[in-house]
Enzyme design. Structure first.
Site: not given
Ligand code: SAH
Length: 199
Positions: A23, A49-51
């Site tokens: 990530r 950016i999503s969790q």
């Protein structure tokens, strides 16, 4: 990873796929210290950016099998795209912000991730030329269920989207083999909204 598991994600294939995606390489170097905390982070152009938990949650609901054709609306950083590729999906992904599209295309290729197609365009329209899709995932808040995407979903297909304004319900839409539509509602989330039309 432990955090995501502790929050209730049990799908082993999904956890393993997430574990394989670095990530920190999907975000600004200045924010890399936060890459493995369970929180969303900015990726430029006012997008996030999503969790990791959210990615795990949506990906679990999507029930991706190797070889599935998956349409993703909202490429963003490409992180969710990479997770889908790690699950063996053929990914078609659409992004409507040109800078993000360009940057992410370069990033995914550099990291060895090759979606079937990356398209700069309006996700509300889907990608009819390659339809139907076994799975569709929308990674920004949709004020309503986009009709064109439902049309592009294969019989027996599944679509997952955060639905609503303000906060959203996570919704799973299932198209039965007979073509009937069923929807299931899950937990509440907060996403950036889908942008209307093309940039
Ligand atoms: N899946 C991404 C999260 C992206 S945030 C990741 O893992 O990083 C949502 C993304 O949807 C943003 O990149 C935004 O630009 C994009 N988006 C917003 N409206 C859109 C539209 N109408 N069509 C396609 N993409 C859209």
């Amino acid at each position: 990873m432990e955090t995501i598991r502790a929050k209730g994600i049990r799908d082993r294939r999904v956890l393993e796929a997430i574990g394989r995606v670095p990530r920190h390489l999907f975000i600004d170097p200045a924010l890399q210290d936060y890459a493995y905390e369970d929180r969303p982070l900015p990726i430029g152009s006012e997008q996030t950016i999503s969790q990791p938990f959210t990615v795990a949650y949506m990906t679990s609901l999507l029930q991706v099998e190797p070889g599935h054709k998956v349409l993703e609306i909202g490429t963003g950083s490409g992180y969710q795209t990479a997770v889908l590729l790690e699950l063996g999906a053929k990914v078609y992904t659409v992004e409507r912000i040109k800078d993000l599209y360009d940057e992410t295309k370069e990033r995914l290729h550099r990291l060895g991730y090759y979606p079937e197609r990356m398209v700069y365009g309006d996700g509300y329209k889907g990608l009819p030329v390659f339809a139907p899709y076994d799975r569709i995932i929308i990674t920004a808040a949709a004020p309503y269920i986009p009709e064109k995407l439902v049309e592009q979903l294969a019989p027996g297909g599944i679509m997952v989207l955060p639905l609503g304004q303000g906060t959203q319900d996570m919704v799973r839409l299932i198209k039965t083999p007979e073509g009937e539509i069923r929807t299931e509602t899950y937990d509440k989330f907060t996403f950036v909204p889908l942008k209307p039309g093309k940039a």
